[in-house]
Design an enzyme around this catalytic site. Sequence first.
Site, mmCIF file in Angstrom:
data_model
loop_
_atom_site.group_PDB
_atom_site.id
_atom_site.type_symbol
_atom_site.label_atom_id
_atom_site.label_comp_id
_atom_site.label_asym_id
_atom_site.label_seq_id
_atom_site.Cartn_x
_atom_site.Cartn_y
_atom_site.Cartn_z
ATOM 1 C CB ALA A 64 159.568 30.511 61.708
ATOM 2 C CB SER A 65 163.519 29.452 64.176
ATOM 3 O OG SER A 65 162.741 28.395 64.687
ATOM 4 C CB THR A 66 163.866 34.948 62.036
ATOM 5 O OG1 THR A 66 162.535 35.431 62.245
ATOM 6 C CG2 THR A 66 163.961 34.188 60.726
ATOM 7 C CE1 TYR A 159 165.563 24.967 66.702
ATOM 8 C CE2 TYR A 159 163.169 24.799 66.685
ATOM 9 C CZ TYR A 159 164.327 25.507 66.419
ATOM 10 O OH TYR A 159 164.234 26.763 65.876
#
Length: 181
Positions: A64-66, A159
């Site tokens: 994901a957004s890591t 976002y």
Amino acid sequence: TSAAGDETWAKVSKLISAGLEQRHIPSVSIAVARKGQVIWERSFGWADREKHVKASPDTVYSLASTTKPMIATGLLVLVRAGKVDLDAPAERYIGQGQLTVYEGSAKDVTVRRLLHHTAGLPQHFNYFYADEPDRPRPLEETIRRFAIIVRPPGKEFVYANLGYAILGHVIARVSERPLGE
């Protein structure tokens, strides 16, 4: 590791286990590296609660957004080296005409605005999983099809995962290396 090191890892393990329980987090896998070598790794919790499958260092997690901090760091390395200008239009690095612009101008879609989620891109989700037969399309195609500026750049925070994909493309093109390297 020494006995003192073992005691430290035992304390760390206890803190992690307590944190998972307090926050109702199903699992986590952690690796600690020193000088490029993994010196400690451990998994905590359940990879699958319902089937009672314990997490292991081989458990696959969704990133994901890591990846966003990694993209930002890689980009800023290039900024520091003088190879990328944060206030330059993104098209300087990805090629002219790659963005479809309905609001504002392509020159206002800067690298900095992509970093800040203020480039005018809409939300875009495009997930692929290892066990699916479909494969991700080439990033150049994704940019051509979905990098549509629908808000005036610099005006509003939205976002935008695609903004960071574009930044990854900037990194790959400027460094002349695949992003994974």
